[in-house]
Design a protein around this motif. Structure first.
Motif, PDB file in Angstrom:
ATOM      1  N   GLY A  10      50.522 -19.059  73.386  1.00 15.00           N
ATOM      2  CA  GLY A  10      50.588 -20.018  74.357  1.00 15.00           C
ATOM      3  C   GLY A  10      50.456 -21.474  73.702  1.00 15.00           C
ATOM      4  N   TYR A  11      50.181 -22.482  74.582  1.00 11.75           N
ATOM      5  CA  TYR A  11      49.887 -23.771  73.995  1.00 11.75           C
ATOM      6  C   TYR A  11      48.535 -24.315  74.573  1.00 11.75           C
ATOM      7  N   GLY A  12      47.682 -24.436  73.813  1.00 13.13           N
ATOM      8  CA  GLY A  12      46.169 -24.746  74.163  1.00 13.13           C
ATOM      9  C   GLY A  12      45.660 -23.716  75.312  1.00 13.13           C
ATOM     10  N   ASN A  15      48.722 -19.983  78.733  1.00 12.17           N
ATOM     11  CA  ASN A  15      49.436 -18.670  77.953  1.00 12.17           C
ATOM     12  C   ASN A  15      50.750 -18.587  78.424  1.00 12.17           C
ATOM     13  N   ILE A  16      51.746 -18.239  77.459  1.00 13.37           N
ATOM     14  CA  ILE A  16      53.159 -18.144  77.679  1.00 13.37           C
ATOM     15  C   ILE A  16      53.696 -16.633  77.598  1.00 13.37           C
ATOM     16  N   LEU A  17      53.320 -16.180  76.398  1.00 12.98           N
ATOM     17  CA  LEU A  17      53.758 -14.798  76.148  1.00 12.98           C
ATOM     18  C   LEU A  17      52.679 -13.728  76.593  1.00 12.98           C
ATOM     19  N   GLY A  34      67.322 -14.634  78.536  1.00 11.89           N
ATOM     20  CA  GLY A  34      66.341 -14.901  79.594  1.00 11.89           C
ATOM     21  C   GLY A  34      66.605 -16.391  79.817  1.00 11.89           C
ATOM     22  N   SER A  35      66.404 -16.698  81.028  1.00 17.71           N
ATOM     23  CA  SER A  35      66.437 -18.157  81.550  1.00 17.71           C
ATOM     24  C   SER A  35      65.683 -19.156  80.672  1.00 17.71           C
ATOM     25  N   ASN A  36      65.869 -20.265  80.991  1.00 12.42           N
ATOM     26  CA  ASN A  36      65.257 -21.737  80.460  1.00 12.42           C
ATOM     27  C   ASN A  36      63.904 -21.397  80.828  1.00 12.42           C
ATOM     28  N   GLY A  37      63.096 -21.567  79.936  1.00 15.58           N
ATOM     29  CA  GLY A  37      61.545 -21.606  80.008  1.00 15.58           C
ATOM     30  C   GLY A  37      60.871 -20.204  80.123  1.00 15.58           C
ATOM     31  N   ALA A  38      61.650 -19.371  79.767  1.00 17.85           N
ATOM     32  CA  ALA A  38      61.345 -17.702  79.760  1.00 17.85           C
ATOM     33  C   ALA A  38      60.220 -17.396  78.750  1.00 17.85           C
ATOM     34  N   GLY A  39      60.320 -18.187  77.658  1.00 20.35           N
ATOM     35  CA  GLY A  39      59.278 -18.055  76.446  1.00 20.35           C
ATOM     36  C   GLY A  39      60.094 -17.527  75.088  1.00 20.35           C
ATOM     37  N   LYS A  40      61.537 -17.525  75.218  1.00 21.65           N
ATOM     38  CA  LYS A  40      62.006 -17.076  73.992  1.00 21.65           C
ATOM     39  C   LYS A  40      61.809 -17.816  72.702  1.00 21.65           C
ATOM     40  N   THR A  41      61.719 -19.058  72.833  1.00 25.06           N
ATOM     41  CA  THR A  41      61.419 -20.001  71.769  1.00 25.06           C
ATOM     42  C   THR A  41      59.894 -19.844  71.298  1.00 25.06           C
ATOM     43  N   THR A  42      59.135 -19.527  72.499  1.00 26.78           N
ATOM     44  CA  THR A  42      57.574 -19.478  72.212  1.00 26.78           C
ATOM     45  C   THR A  42      57.584 -18.212  71.099  1.00 26.78           C
ATOM     46  N   MET A  43      58.519 -17.075  71.745  1.00 23.73           N
ATOM     47  CA  MET A  43      58.195 -15.716  70.946  1.00 23.73           C
ATOM     48  C   MET A  43      58.678 -15.913  69.475  1.00 23.73           C
ATOM     49  N   PRO A  82      66.396 -22.762  63.368  1.00 22.67           N
ATOM     50  CA  PRO A  82      65.598 -23.110  64.389  1.00 22.67           C
ATOM     51  C   PRO A  82      66.636 -23.494  65.726  1.00 22.67           C
ATOM     52  N   GLU A  83      66.125 -23.483  66.895  1.00 23.75           N
ATOM     53  CA  GLU A  83      66.822 -24.245  68.000  1.00 23.75           C
ATOM     54  C   GLU A  83      66.931 -25.544  67.678  1.00 23.75           C
ATOM     55  N   GLY A  84      68.214 -26.203  67.761  1.00 21.44           N
ATOM     56  CA  GLY A  84      68.280 -27.431  67.532  1.00 21.44           C
ATOM     57  C   GLY A  84      68.845 -27.906  65.982  1.00 21.44           C
ATOM     58  N   ASP A 159      67.959 -18.803  66.800  1.00 21.04           N
ATOM     59  CA  ASP A 159      67.356 -19.134  68.394  1.00 21.04           C
ATOM     60  C   ASP A 159      68.554 -20.162  68.995  1.00 21.04           C
ATOM     61  N   GLU A 160      69.359 -19.800  69.814  1.00 20.38           N
ATOM     62  CA  GLU A 160      70.229 -20.393  70.674  1.00 20.38           C
ATOM     63  C   GLU A 160      71.381 -20.752  69.647  1.00 20.38           C
ATOM     64  N   PRO A 161      71.857 -20.082  69.019  1.00 17.74           N
ATOM     65  CA  PRO A 161      73.150 -20.696  68.094  1.00 17.74           C
ATOM     66  C   PRO A 161      74.227 -21.370  68.636  1.00 17.74           C
ATOM     67  N   GLU A 192      69.686 -15.726  72.814  1.00 20.50           N
ATOM     68  CA  GLU A 192      70.965 -16.550  73.237  1.00 20.50           C
ATOM     69  C   GLU A 192      71.015 -16.718  74.673  1.00 20.50           C
ATOM     70  N   GLN A 193      71.567 -17.819  75.195  1.00 16.06           N
ATOM     71  CA  GLN A 193      71.713 -18.105  76.511  1.00 16.06           C
ATOM     72  C   GLN A 193      73.226 -17.606  77.191  1.00 16.06           C
ATOM     73  N   ASP A 194      74.144 -17.514  76.132  1.00 13.42           N
ATOM     74  CA  ASP A 194      75.530 -17.077  76.401  1.00 13.42           C
ATOM     75  C   ASP A 194      75.401 -15.274  76.582  1.00 13.42           C
TER      76      ASP A 194
HETATM   77  P1  ATP Z   1      64.958 -22.381  76.701  1.00 14.13           P
HETATM   78  O1  ATP Z   1      65.922 -21.561  76.765  1.00 14.13           O
HETATM   79  O2  ATP Z   1      65.007 -23.471  77.643  1.00 14.13           O
HETATM   80  O3  ATP Z   1      64.776 -22.870  75.225  1.00 14.13           O
HETATM   81  P2  ATP Z   1      62.583 -20.543  76.359  1.00 14.13           P
HETATM   82  O4  ATP Z   1      62.830 -19.191  76.813  1.00 14.13           O
HETATM   83  O5  ATP Z   1      62.773 -20.554  74.706  1.00 14.13           O
HETATM   84  O6  ATP Z   1      63.626 -21.658  77.108  1.00 14.13           O
HETATM   85  P3  ATP Z   1      60.165 -21.740  75.789  1.00 14.13           P
HETATM   86  O7  ATP Z   1      60.683 -23.138  74.695  1.00 14.13           O
HETATM   87  O8  ATP Z   1      59.541 -20.798  74.754  1.00 14.13           O
HETATM   88  O9  ATP Z   1      61.444 -21.146  76.668  1.00 14.13           O
HETATM   89  O10 ATP Z   1      59.014 -22.317  76.720  1.00 14.13           O
HETATM   90  C1  ATP Z   1      58.321 -21.512  77.515  1.00 14.13           C
HETATM   91  C2  ATP Z   1      57.169 -22.383  78.090  1.00 14.13           C
HETATM   92  O11 ATP Z   1      56.449 -22.943  77.256  1.00 14.13           O
HETATM   93  C3  ATP Z   1      57.849 -23.526  78.939  1.00 14.13           C
HETATM   94  O12 ATP Z   1      57.206 -23.652  80.203  1.00 14.13           O
HETATM   95  C4  ATP Z   1      57.632 -24.444  78.204  1.00 14.13           C
HETATM   96  O13 ATP Z   1      57.443 -25.869  79.159  1.00 14.13           O
HETATM   97  C5  ATP Z   1      56.208 -24.443  77.404  1.00 14.13           C
HETATM   98  N1  ATP Z   1      56.113 -25.015  76.187  1.00 14.13           N
HETATM   99  C6  ATP Z   1      56.826 -24.955  75.185  1.00 14.13           C
HETATM  100  N2  ATP Z   1      56.630 -25.426  74.324  1.00 14.13           N
HETATM  101  C7  ATP Z   1      55.410 -26.250  74.412  1.00 14.13           C
HETATM  102  C8  ATP Z   1      54.290 -26.960  73.659  1.00 14.13           C
HETATM  103  N3  ATP Z   1      54.636 -27.460  72.580  1.00 14.13           N
HETATM  104  N4  ATP Z   1      53.331 -27.435  74.536  1.00 14.13           N
HETATM  105  C9  ATP Z   1      53.255 -26.822  75.974  1.00 14.13           C
HETATM  106  N5  ATP Z   1      54.010 -26.142  76.596  1.00 14.13           N
HETATM  107  C10 ATP Z   1      55.155 -25.771  75.815  1.00 14.13           C
END
Ligand code: ATP
Length: 235
Positions: A10-12, A15-17, A34-43, A82-84, A159-161, A192-194
């Motif tokens: 997680g961040y600070g 916890n996200i995952l 997974g949908s936006n914010g599910a935690g994929k990029t964090t993973m 990376p995404e972006g 990540d999200e190509p 991938e979102q698609d």
């Molecule tokens: P998306 O498909 O929109 O990219 P995702 O599944 O990849 O979404 P993440 O980017 O992993 O989701 O984000 C998961 C959660 O972690 C979100 O609630 C986001 O706000 C939070 N988050 C992501 N990066 C940070 C950060 N640097 N600091 C604090 N919170 C963060």
């Protein structure tokens, strides 16, 4: 090949995952949905050493990577797009690709691998001297994938190509990923979102919801799952 168990990150204080466990075998394409914010990029960031997990294990070909930094993860053969994209926009296509050769092995193999990526993405050969920032979105994504391939990955993380790209360009990029997996034994983690495209290309997949694995199965099983159909495919 990659075996992740009980991954928490997680961040600070947030916890996200929550105890993610999954695996990716040799030459396999595994989709992470997974949908936006599910935690994929964090993973992705936790696997690639950019974010330190607070618990869990990331075992790659027998080596524990959970406490290693991103350079060590890269050296072990895990390369991410990376995404972006994160290209060097003021540098040419060729210079960006050179940045993908990050160690002695990849530098020595550079010219051979450059010819290989130019075969996969002929457009990049034509645009070799063009500044990356002036390329179209699709071309930039090709540079990002090509740069990762120059790093000779054993496991490629995409990540999200498809983000912001025309469907035919997404197809081209996923076709290269499939060919690498089938012909060169490279494993692919496809975030991938698609979902339709991801499941068409993947062998297996995991659905991540609220930082947890909600479902797993073969691509066919996930595509036929009622929850996946309703929540992600709108059918
Ligand atoms: P998306 O498909 O929109 O990219 P995702 O599944 O990849 O979404 P993440 O980017 O992993 O989701 O984000 C998961 C959660 O972690 C979100 O609630 C986001 O706000 C939070 N988050 C992501 N990066 C940070 C950060 N640097 N600091 C604090 N919170 C963060």
């Amino acid at each position: 090949m990659l075996k992740v168990e009980g991954l928490r990150a997680g961040y600070g204080a947030i916890n996200i995952l929550w105890d993610l466990s999954f695996e990716v075998n040799d030459g396999e394409i595994v989709a992470f949905l997974g949908s936006n914010g599910a935690g994929k990029t964090t993973m992705v960031r936790a696997v690639s050493g950019m974010l330190k997990p607070s618990a869990g294990s990331v075992l790659f070909n027998g080596e524990e990577l959970a406490k290693k930094n991103s350079r060590a993860v890269l050296d072990s053969g895990i390369v991410q797009v990376p995404e972006g994209r994160q290209l060097f926009t003021e540098m040419t296509v060729l210079e960006n690709l050179e940045m993908g050769a990050f160690n002695k092995t990849t530098r020595e193999a550079f010219s051979g691998n450059l010819q290989k990526v130019y075969q996969w993405f002929p457009k990049l050969a034509e645009r070799e001297r063009q500044l990356a920032g002036t390329l179209s979105g699709g071309e930039q994504q090709m540079v990002a994938v090509a740069r990762a391939l120059i790093g000779m990955p054993k496991l490629l993380i995409l990540d999200e190509p498809s983000l912001g790209l025309a469907p035919n360009i997404v197809d081209d990029i996923l076709a290269v990923a499939s060919s690498m997996a089938r012909n060169d034994g490279i494993s692919v983690m496809l975030v991938e979102q698609d979902i339709t495209k991801a499941l068409a290309c993947a062998d297996r997949g995991y659905v991540i919801e609220n930082g947890r694995i909600a479902l797993e199965g073969t691509a066919a099983e996930l595509g036929a799952n009622e929850h996946v159909k309703k929540a992600y495919l709108g059918i």
